[in-house]
Design a protein around this motif. Structure first.
Motif, PDB file in Angstrom:
ATOM      1  N   GLY A  10       0.789  -1.228   0.000  1.00 19.37           N
ATOM      2  CA  GLY A  10       0.000   0.000   0.000  1.00 19.37           C
ATOM      3  C   GLY A  10       0.816   1.270   0.000  1.00 19.37           C
ATOM      4  O   GLY A  10       0.267   2.362   0.021  1.00 19.37           O
ATOM      5  N   ARG A  11       2.143   1.159  -0.012  1.00 27.74           N
ATOM      6  CA  ARG A  11       2.979   2.364   0.042  1.00 27.74           C
ATOM      7  C   ARG A  11       3.838   2.524  -1.206  1.00 27.74           C
ATOM      8  O   ARG A  11       4.589   3.487  -1.300  1.00 27.74           O
ATOM      9  N   ASP A  12       3.795   1.560  -2.093  1.00 27.33           N
ATOM     10  CA  ASP A  12       4.739   1.591  -3.213  1.00 27.33           C
ATOM     11  C   ASP A  12       4.550   2.859  -4.038  1.00 27.33           C
ATOM     12  O   ASP A  12       3.437   3.360  -4.188  1.00 27.33           O
ATOM     13  N   GLU A  13       5.653   3.353  -4.544  1.00 30.39           N
ATOM     14  CA  GLU A  13       5.619   4.605  -5.309  1.00 30.39           C
ATOM     15  C   GLU A  13       6.650   4.547  -6.417  1.00 30.39           C
ATOM     16  O   GLU A  13       7.630   3.813  -6.319  1.00 30.39           O
ATOM     17  N   PRO A  14       6.446   5.384  -7.445  1.00 34.58           N
ATOM     18  CA  PRO A  14       7.512   5.515  -8.439  1.00 34.58           C
ATOM     19  C   PRO A  14       8.717   6.196  -7.805  1.00 34.58           C
ATOM     20  O   PRO A  14       8.540   7.122  -7.009  1.00 34.58           O
ATOM     21  N   ASP A  37      -4.685  -6.672  -3.384  1.00 34.75           N
ATOM     22  CA  ASP A  37      -4.925  -5.427  -4.109  1.00 34.75           C
ATOM     23  C   ASP A  37      -3.935  -4.333  -3.744  1.00 34.75           C
ATOM     24  O   ASP A  37      -4.128  -3.173  -4.077  1.00 34.75           O
ATOM     25  N   ALA A  38      -2.900  -4.708  -3.013  1.00 32.45           N
ATOM     26  CA  ALA A  38      -1.991  -3.669  -2.520  1.00 32.45           C
ATOM     27  C   ALA A  38      -0.964  -3.241  -3.552  1.00 32.45           C
ATOM     28  O   ALA A  38      -0.211  -2.317  -3.312  1.00 32.45           O
ATOM     29  N   TRP A  39      -0.951  -3.891  -4.696  1.00 35.08           N
ATOM     30  CA  TRP A  39       0.123  -3.619  -5.661  1.00 35.08           C
ATOM     31  C   TRP A  39      -0.443  -3.120  -6.977  1.00 35.08           C
ATOM     32  O   TRP A  39      -1.521  -3.542  -7.387  1.00 35.08           O
ATOM     33  N   ASN A  40       0.312  -2.274  -7.636  1.00 32.00           N
ATOM     34  CA  ASN A  40      -0.145  -1.841  -8.956  1.00 32.00           C
ATOM     35  C   ASN A  40       0.076  -2.992  -9.948  1.00 32.00           C
ATOM     36  O   ASN A  40       0.811  -3.939  -9.659  1.00 32.00           O
ATOM     37  N   PRO A  41      -0.577  -2.928 -11.108  1.00 29.63           N
ATOM     38  CA  PRO A  41      -0.531  -4.079 -12.023  1.00 29.63           C
ATOM     39  C   PRO A  41       0.896  -4.478 -12.407  1.00 29.63           C
ATOM     40  O   PRO A  41       1.197  -5.670 -12.531  1.00 29.63           O
ATOM     41  N   ARG A  57      -7.624 -10.976 -12.505  1.00 32.96           N
ATOM     42  CA  ARG A  57      -7.988  -9.588 -12.224  1.00 32.96           C
ATOM     43  C   ARG A  57      -8.844  -8.965 -13.332  1.00 32.96           C
ATOM     44  O   ARG A  57      -8.940  -7.755 -13.422  1.00 32.96           O
ATOM     45  N   SER A 117      -6.892   2.185   2.095  1.00 38.70           N
ATOM     46  CA  SER A 117      -5.490   2.157   1.683  1.00 38.70           C
ATOM     47  C   SER A 117      -5.041   0.828   1.084  1.00 38.70           C
ATOM     48  O   SER A 117      -4.241   0.817   0.150  1.00 38.70           O
ATOM     49  N   ALA A 118      -5.546  -0.294   1.592  1.00 39.52           N
ATOM     50  CA  ALA A 118      -5.088  -1.581   1.051  1.00 39.52           C
ATOM     51  C   ALA A 118      -5.516  -1.734  -0.403  1.00 39.52           C
ATOM     52  O   ALA A 118      -4.714  -2.055  -1.276  1.00 39.52           O
ATOM     53  N   ALA A 119      -6.784  -1.456  -0.654  1.00 41.90           N
ATOM     54  CA  ALA A 119      -7.281  -1.626  -2.021  1.00 41.90           C
ATOM     55  C   ALA A 119      -6.742  -0.543  -2.949  1.00 41.90           C
ATOM     56  O   ALA A 119      -6.596  -0.754  -4.154  1.00 41.90           O
ATOM     57  N   GLY A 164      -3.805   0.712  -2.851  1.00 40.58           N
ATOM     58  CA  GLY A 164      -2.357   0.592  -3.016  1.00 40.58           C
ATOM     59  C   GLY A 164      -1.909   0.423  -4.451  1.00 40.58           C
ATOM     60  O   GLY A 164      -0.915   0.997  -4.885  1.00 40.58           O
ATOM     61  N   ARG A 165      -2.668  -0.314  -5.233  1.00 38.65           N
ATOM     62  CA  ARG A 165      -2.243  -0.575  -6.615  1.00 38.65           C
ATOM     63  C   ARG A 165      -2.313   0.669  -7.484  1.00 38.65           C
ATOM     64  O   ARG A 165      -1.775   0.689  -8.593  1.00 38.65           O
ATOM     65  N   TYR A 166      -3.014   1.710  -6.981  1.00 40.02           N
ATOM     66  CA  TYR A 166      -3.125   2.943  -7.773  1.00 40.02           C
ATOM     67  C   TYR A 166      -2.229   4.063  -7.250  1.00 40.02           C
ATOM     68  O   TYR A 166      -2.224   5.155  -7.798  1.00 40.02           O
ATOM     69  N   THR A 167      -1.521   3.798  -6.159  1.00 44.62           N
ATOM     70  CA  THR A 167      -0.736   4.865  -5.526  1.00 44.62           C
ATOM     71  C   THR A 167       0.225   5.521  -6.512  1.00 44.62           C
ATOM     72  O   THR A 167       0.360   6.744  -6.568  1.00 44.62           O
ATOM     73  N   GLU A 168       0.896   4.678  -7.278  1.00 45.02           N
ATOM     74  CA  GLU A 168       1.897   5.191  -8.216  1.00 45.02           C
ATOM     75  C   GLU A 168       1.259   6.158  -9.220  1.00 45.02           C
ATOM     76  O   GLU A 168       1.731   7.295  -9.391  1.00 45.02           O
ATOM     77  N   GLN A 169       0.150   5.739  -9.852  1.00 42.00           N
ATOM     78  CA  GLN A 169      -0.502   6.606 -10.848  1.00 42.00           C
ATOM     79  C   GLN A 169      -1.113   7.834 -10.188  1.00 42.00           C
ATOM     80  O   GLN A 169      -1.141   8.908 -10.770  1.00 42.00           O
ATOM     81  N   THR A 208      -0.003   9.437  -7.542  1.00 47.86           N
ATOM     82  CA  THR A 208       1.063  10.413  -7.294  1.00 47.86           C
ATOM     83  C   THR A 208       1.410  11.160  -8.577  1.00 47.86           C
ATOM     84  O   THR A 208       1.545  12.391  -8.586  1.00 47.86           O
ATOM     85  N   SER A 256       1.462  13.498   2.160  1.00 50.65           N
ATOM     86  CA  SER A 256       2.172  12.219   2.068  1.00 50.65           C
ATOM     87  C   SER A 256       3.686  12.427   1.974  1.00 50.65           C
ATOM     88  O   SER A 256       4.415  11.535   1.540  1.00 50.65           O
TER      89      SER A 256
END
Lengths: 373, 309
Positions: free
Chosen positions: A112-116, A165-169, B29, B104-106, B108-113, B115, B140
């Protein structure tokens, strides 16, 4: 924004890149109290430190630097720092179960914290050229690490299933690929590792005296009740477990955990070694006034007594830092970064044991105290 | 073996295996879209559609839990990222995404986009959108956003958000880079409002205690700055604040609003009242001081009536 030391830092990095045998020179630059971090905030100092640490992936990771890398993997929550440590771990051409365990811990912490992240540039003000994420770097490091095997694959799979669901694709795909790659890892892959360097044993426990008692001569401390006393007076009464923390630490894996574990340690010592004292010193004596110390300790279950106290220095913070060679940096009065450190100090003020940059375990400390008798 | 060569060999090995597994991960998915979501996503993405229709599409997506539908999340993120699109629509998308981010858990996969989209939104023409995006990023601890705030304070022409907003946001992070610029702003009396915000943000910096003591004691300084400094000093150096406050409160020639603020601050401490201060408060209650100061003195006496007896 450029401190005077930046040019020197660039020069060191270029020199090490040209001559990887000089990679040890990077270690001094990674210490939290290195001059290049002084006067910078946590974000910029963290940015520079990650950029430096990532260089080990390129020039090779010396065993002396391994604790720095493992400490970040086990405790840091900032994706860029984690990505840098993962990349650095790939500089070690040897199987290391410790690295595998640390990479898995980092992967769990990262959910849930991963970032570019961009590890290419030292200068935070330059445009970023993001190409990776911390998750991708951790998985790449796990695929690369020769000690990662089918059991590692199971652990990754468990993390993925627990937080699907914690990770981006992109990371999701890399998770699946990594599981498959490790599960079906062939001996041929392992054969790529040259006649192997013997597994590295990092210094997780050392017994280095780091200062002389004279350093502490002038240090006056104030405890959580507001009582002031010379530090020597307290330390010379009996052996003492000394820990460092500060109440404004934002990383729950560091200071908050340290004090919670001290509370547990105190319970154990009451049974096995009641004469052993506990002293927790704040890195932030200007802000951590007695009331704050009292509340912070009590909230984490620390039962104060005459032999269990939290302190702030009133006089002699530099002397205290120098005596213990503390891994802490400051931006003015504000801590910008620190390590995890615990010491066992004898009544004659010699440091008989150090736990530096590791998640110390209560049992280990109790054993060390008992075996010293 | 050279680590670089070893890495290259292992990655080549991995790449070969990864080809074989391509597509396996995506299978579980595949999204299951209930009726309507597809249409709402299409409308939201359609720049030629009426703005009201696109806004309605965002509302409907919001009501249908967009986190459960990757196509909805991607559309919301794409619109937020697009500096050519309508800013009020982008702001609406940001609000929906922000609400989703609490899961936040669900999320998480969109955090990168997310930001990346927020960073893109900092270039919007609409000030509200820029402020909202900046606020989320700074909360953040995004280093890029924090640096933009500091740059904007140094060079207002390039600022993404107004200086008062920048100061407010910089104060979120006590471990930030902002202290140098905060001290500069606090030292200048040209813009009292900004100065006061800078003093508030400096209240966590124990090395600023001398600055606070000096401003709080200066009868010629701005009363708001003195009050802020007094409160900050109380947090950083309670004993020093108490000594200073007792002097200021006893000085009838000083500003009554500042004296009232200091009395109120002293009322809020758990420390026992000092007898001289109790006598001073009694004197103020019976004096012709402003109502605000007399009320503060009355509250102080009420709170510390044990010392009063």
């Amino acid at each position: 924004m450029h401190a005077p030391n930046d040019i020197d830092v660039d020069a060191v990095v270029e020199r090490v890149q040209r001559e990887p045998a000089r990679r040890h020179e990077l270690i001094a630059l990674l210490d939290e109290n290195a001059p290049l971090y002084q006067g910078r905030g946590a974000v910029v100092s963290g940015w520079i430190r990650a950029w430096l640490m990532a260089k080990f992936g390129e020039v090779g990771l010396p065993p002396e630097a391994l604790p720095l890398v493992v400490e970040v993997l086990e405790n840091d929550l900032e994706p860029r720092a984690v990505a840098a440590a993962a990349l650095a771990s790939r500089g070690m051409v040897a199987p290391s179960a410790e690295i595998v365990a640390a990479l898995l811990t980092a992967l769990r912490n990262l959910r849930g914290r991963d970032e570019p992240v961009d590890l290419e540039t030292r200068d935070i003000t330059l445009p970023t050229r993001t190409t990776t994420t911390a998750g991708l770097e951790l998985l790449a490091a796990l695929r690369w690490q020769p000690a990662a095997d089918a059991r590692t694959a199971e652990a990754i799979e468990a993390i993925d299933h627990e937080w699907p669901d914690a990770w981006n694709p992109r990371v999701g795909r890399a998770l699946a690929d990594t599981v498959l790659a490790l599960r079906t890892r062939t001996p041929a892959t392992l054969e790529l590792v040259p006649a192997l360097l013997s597994p590295q044993k990092p210094y997780v426990h050392t017994a280095l005296p780091v200062g002389t008692a004279n350093n502490l001569e002038s240090v006056i401390v104030e405890d959580q009740s507001g009582a002031r006393l010379p530090l020597r007076q307290y330390l010379s009464r009996s052996e003492t477990v000394v820990a460092f923390f500060y109440t404004r630490c934002q990383n729950p894996n560091k200071c908050s955990t340290t004090i919670t574990k001290l509370a547990e340690l105190r319970r154990e010592l009451t049974k096995t070694s009641p004469m052993t004292q506990i002293a927790a010193f704040t890195y932030d004596p200007g802000y951590d006034l007695p009331e704050r110390l009292l509340r912070y300790g009590a909230d984490r279950g620390l039962k104060f007594s005459d032999t269990v106290r939290m302190f702030r220095t009133v006089v002699g913070q530099p002397e205290l830092q120098s005596f213990f060679a503390l891994h802490v940096g400051y931006n003015g009065s504000i801590v910008n970064r620190h390590g995890i450190e615990l010491f066992l100090v004898d009544a004659d003020l010699t440091v008989s044991r150090t736990w530096s940059r590791v998640r110390w375990q209560v049992n280990d400390v109790v054993d060390a105290i008992n075996s010293a008798r | 073996m050279d680590p670089r060569k070893y890495r290259a060999a292992v990655e080549a090995d991995y790449a070969k295996r990864a080809k074989k597994t391509a597509g396996r991960r995506a299978a579980p998915r595949v999204e299951q879209q209930p009726g309507g979501v597809k249409e709402q996503v299409a409308t939201l993405r359609d720049k030629s559609a009426k703005l009201s229709h696109r806004q309605a599409a965002v509302r409907k997506l919001d009501e249908s839990n967009p986190l459960a539908k990757p196509s909805a999340m991607t559309a919301l993120l794409d619109v937020l990222s697009d500096n050519e699109d309508n800013d009020s629509l982008r702001l609406h998308c940001l609000t929906v995404l922000q609400a989703s981010s609490f899961q936040s858990a669900a999320f998480g996969r969109y955090t990168e986009q997310y930001t990346e989209a927020l960073r893109a939104a900092l270039g919007a023409k609409d000030e509200r959108l820029r402020e909202q995006a900046m606020d989320v990023l700074v909360l953040s601890n995004d280093p890029y956003a924090q640096q933009l705030l500091i740059n904007g304070l140094h060079d207002p022409a390039s600022a993404v958000v107004p200086p008062d907003q920048a100061l407010r946001m910089l104060s979120y992070n006590t471990h930030g880079e902002q202290y140098e610029i905060l001290r500069d702003i606090a030292a200048s009396k040209d813009e009292p409002h900004l100065r006061n915000l800078a003093l508030q943000a400096l209240a966590v910096d124990s090395s600023s205690a001398n600055t606070f003591a000096s401003i709080a004691a200066d009868r010629d300084d701005d009363p708001d700055a003195r009050t802020t400094s007094a409160v900050a000093l109380k947090s950083l150096a309670p004993e020093r604040f108490k000594d200073l406050a007792e002097r200021v409160i006893a000085d009838d020639d000083d500003d009554d609003a500042v004296r009232a603020a200091m009395l109120t601050a002293l009322s809020g401490t758990s420390a026992k009242a000092s007898r001289p201060l109790v006598r001073e408060a009694q004197r103020i209650v019976e004096s012709d001081a402003t109502e605000e100061l007399r009320a503060a003195a009355g509250s102080y006496l009420q709170r510390h009536d044990d010392a009063n007896q």
